[in-house]
Design a protein around this motif. Structure first.
Motif, PDB file in Angstrom:
ATOM      1  N   ALA A 110      51.835  40.331  38.993  1.00 50.49           N
ATOM      2  CA  ALA A 110      51.000  40.352  40.200  1.00 50.49           C
ATOM      3  C   ALA A 110      50.805  41.788  40.683  1.00 50.49           C
ATOM      4  O   ALA A 110      49.695  42.168  41.081  1.00 50.49           O
ATOM      5  N   ASP A 111      51.858  42.592  40.637  1.00 50.14           N
ATOM      6  CA  ASP A 111      51.737  44.007  41.009  1.00 50.14           C
ATOM      7  C   ASP A 111      50.748  44.723  40.101  1.00 50.14           C
ATOM      8  O   ASP A 111      49.908  45.495  40.560  1.00 50.14           O
ATOM      9  N   ARG A 112      50.832  44.446  38.795  1.00 45.61           N
ATOM     10  CA  ARG A 112      49.924  45.077  37.847  1.00 45.61           C
ATOM     11  C   ARG A 112      48.478  44.661  38.117  1.00 45.61           C
ATOM     12  O   ARG A 112      47.572  45.497  38.096  1.00 45.61           O
ATOM     13  N   ILE A 113      48.265  43.389  38.407  1.00 47.61           N
ATOM     14  CA  ILE A 113      46.911  42.912  38.712  1.00 47.61           C
ATOM     15  C   ILE A 113      46.381  43.598  39.964  1.00 47.61           C
ATOM     16  O   ILE A 113      45.230  44.047  39.998  1.00 47.61           O
ATOM     17  N   MET A 114      47.224  43.711  40.972  1.00 49.51           N
ATOM     18  CA  MET A 114      46.786  44.360  42.212  1.00 49.51           C
ATOM     19  C   MET A 114      46.476  45.837  41.988  1.00 49.51           C
ATOM     20  O   MET A 114      45.540  46.373  42.585  1.00 49.51           O
ATOM     21  N   ASP A 115      47.227  46.488  41.101  1.00 49.67           N
ATOM     22  CA  ASP A 115      47.018  47.913  40.846  1.00 49.67           C
ATOM     23  C   ASP A 115      45.812  48.182  39.961  1.00 49.67           C
ATOM     24  O   ASP A 115      45.065  49.127  40.191  1.00 49.67           O
ATOM     25  N   THR A 116      45.625  47.357  38.930  1.00 51.55           N
ATOM     26  CA  THR A 116      44.596  47.674  37.935  1.00 51.55           C
ATOM     27  C   THR A 116      43.380  46.759  37.978  1.00 51.55           C
ATOM     28  O   THR A 116      42.329  47.126  37.462  1.00 51.55           O
ATOM     29  N   GLU A 117      43.509  45.569  38.535  1.00 50.99           N
ATOM     30  CA  GLU A 117      42.404  44.623  38.545  1.00 50.99           C
ATOM     31  C   GLU A 117      42.110  44.127  39.963  1.00 50.99           C
ATOM     32  O   GLU A 117      41.868  42.944  40.181  1.00 50.99           O
ATOM     33  N   GLY A 118      42.159  45.032  40.917  1.00 51.39           N
ATOM     34  CA  GLY A 118      41.976  44.667  42.316  1.00 51.39           C
ATOM     35  C   GLY A 118      40.664  43.978  42.617  1.00 51.39           C
ATOM     36  O   GLY A 118      40.575  43.181  43.542  1.00 51.39           O
ATOM     37  N   ILE A 119      39.642  44.234  41.833  1.00 55.26           N
ATOM     38  CA  ILE A 119      38.334  43.623  42.067  1.00 55.26           C
ATOM     39  C   ILE A 119      38.403  42.102  41.945  1.00 55.26           C
ATOM     40  O   ILE A 119      37.654  41.378  42.591  1.00 55.26           O
ATOM     41  N   MET A 120      39.341  41.612  41.142  1.00 53.10           N
ATOM     42  CA  MET A 120      39.486  40.162  40.973  1.00 53.10           C
ATOM     43  C   MET A 120      40.022  39.492  42.237  1.00 53.10           C
ATOM     44  O   MET A 120      39.921  38.270  42.384  1.00 53.10           O
ATOM     45  N   LEU A 121      40.593  40.276  43.126  1.00 49.45           N
ATOM     46  CA  LEU A 121      41.210  39.722  44.323  1.00 49.45           C
ATOM     47  C   LEU A 121      40.294  39.717  45.533  1.00 49.45           C
ATOM     48  O   LEU A 121      40.647  39.164  46.571  1.00 49.45           O
ATOM     49  N   SER A 122      39.125  40.325  45.415  1.00 50.43           N
ATOM     50  CA  SER A 122      38.254  40.406  46.578  1.00 50.43           C
ATOM     51  C   SER A 122      37.672  39.035  46.916  1.00 50.43           C
ATOM     52  O   SER A 122      37.387  38.225  46.037  1.00 50.43           O
ATOM     53  N   LEU A 123      37.512  38.810  48.198  1.00 44.75           N
ATOM     54  CA  LEU A 123      36.974  37.541  48.679  1.00 44.75           C
ATOM     55  C   LEU A 123      35.460  37.533  48.561  1.00 44.75           C
ATOM     56  O   LEU A 123      34.825  38.583  48.711  1.00 44.75           O
ATOM     57  N   PRO A 124      34.871  36.366  48.340  1.00 47.32           N
ATOM     58  CA  PRO A 124      33.410  36.294  48.371  1.00 47.32           C
ATOM     59  C   PRO A 124      32.916  36.680  49.771  1.00 47.32           C
ATOM     60  O   PRO A 124      33.500  36.273  50.767  1.00 47.32           O
ATOM     61  N   HIS A 125      31.913  37.481  49.861  1.00 47.89           N
ATOM     62  CA  HIS A 125      31.354  37.986  51.118  1.00 47.89           C
ATOM     63  C   HIS A 125      32.322  38.915  51.847  1.00 47.89           C
ATOM     64  O   HIS A 125      32.154  39.173  53.035  1.00 47.89           O
ATOM     65  N   GLY A 126      33.372  39.393  51.205  1.00 48.25           N
ATOM     66  CA  GLY A 126      34.303  40.332  51.833  1.00 48.25           C
ATOM     67  C   GLY A 126      35.214  39.680  52.856  1.00 48.25           C
ATOM     68  O   GLY A 126      35.256  38.454  52.991  1.00 48.25           O
ATOM     69  N   LEU A 127      35.948  40.521  53.583  1.00 53.25           N
ATOM     70  CA  LEU A 127      36.849  40.017  54.617  1.00 53.25           C
ATOM     71  C   LEU A 127      36.057  39.444  55.779  1.00 53.25           C
ATOM     72  O   LEU A 127      35.012  39.979  56.149  1.00 53.25           O
ATOM     73  N   PRO A 128      36.545  38.364  56.378  1.00 52.14           N
ATOM     74  CA  PRO A 128      35.871  37.844  57.571  1.00 52.14           C
ATOM     75  C   PRO A 128      35.974  38.856  58.710  1.00 52.14           C
ATOM     76  O   PRO A 128      36.973  39.544  58.845  1.00 52.14           O
ATOM     77  N   THR A 129      34.949  38.925  59.503  1.00 49.89           N
ATOM     78  CA  THR A 129      34.951  39.812  60.666  1.00 49.89           C
ATOM     79  C   THR A 129      34.985  38.966  61.929  1.00 49.89           C
ATOM     80  O   THR A 129      34.721  37.750  61.897  1.00 49.89           O
ATOM     81  N   TYR A 130      35.277  39.618  63.016  1.00 50.88           N
ATOM     82  CA  TYR A 130      35.277  38.906  64.298  1.00 50.88           C
ATOM     83  C   TYR A 130      33.924  38.274  64.554  1.00 50.88           C
ATOM     84  O   TYR A 130      33.829  37.119  64.958  1.00 50.88           O
ATOM     85  N   SER A 131      32.869  39.021  64.294  1.00 55.70           N
ATOM     86  CA  SER A 131      31.522  38.504  64.578  1.00 55.70           C
ATOM     87  C   SER A 131      31.181  37.306  63.692  1.00 55.70           C
ATOM     88  O   SER A 131      30.558  36.355  64.159  1.00 55.70           O
TER      89      SER A 131
END
Length: 147
Positions: A110-131
């Motif tokens: 999991a550490d390796r994935i976070m370090d080298t393949e971080g794009i796989m962890l991004s949420l669709p439409h990015g992080l939710p915002t307050y708005s």
């Protein structure tokens, strides 16, 4: 008199802002601590579950193996022993999860994935915002009021 009153108000405003900042930092630290404790409890439950499954599966494996050996000794057909191979792999996997270092290896991966393949962890439409959350909440309120 007016200048003195203005300085006092500025000082009070700064003190209040500092207090609010300290309060929000303490609140965030508490939330982080609470989330970490909840994560630790969930991990402990997963390990306990894996150990419980291992005990049950180990018992099944022992009985099934004894039955296969008894069947082989009576029939002298090696095909009776074939189910032992996949069952052995399953038992070894469950042992590794319950008592081995599988969790450490998974954490390392999991550490390796976070370090080298971080794009796989991004949420669709990015992080939710307050708005975006507020817009969804208002939309839900509108739908409920129309119903």
């Amino acid at each position: 008199m007016g200048i003195l009153l203005g300085k006092t108000m500025d000082e009070n405003l700064k003190k209040q802002q500092e207090f609010m900042l300290k309060t929000s930092v303490i609140q965030m630290e508490r939330q982080i601590q609470m989330q970490n404790q909840m994560r630790e409890r969930m991990m402990a439950m997963q390990i306990a579950r894996a150990r419980d499954i291992f005990v049950w599966f180990g018992s099944f494996y022992t009985l099934a193996s004894l039955g296969m050996i008894a069947g082989f000794s009576k029939q002298r057909k090696p095909t009776v022993l074939i189910p032992a191979l996949p069952l052995t792999f399953l038992l070894a996997y469950q042992y590794d999860m319950a008592y081995g270092n599988k969790m450490e290896r998974m954490r390392g991966e999991a550490d390796r994935i976070m370090d080298t393949e971080g794009i796989m962890l991004s949420l669709p439409h990015g992080l939710p915002t307050y708005s975006s959350i507020e817009a969804a909440r208002l939309d839900q309120c509108d739908k409920e009021s129309l119903s």
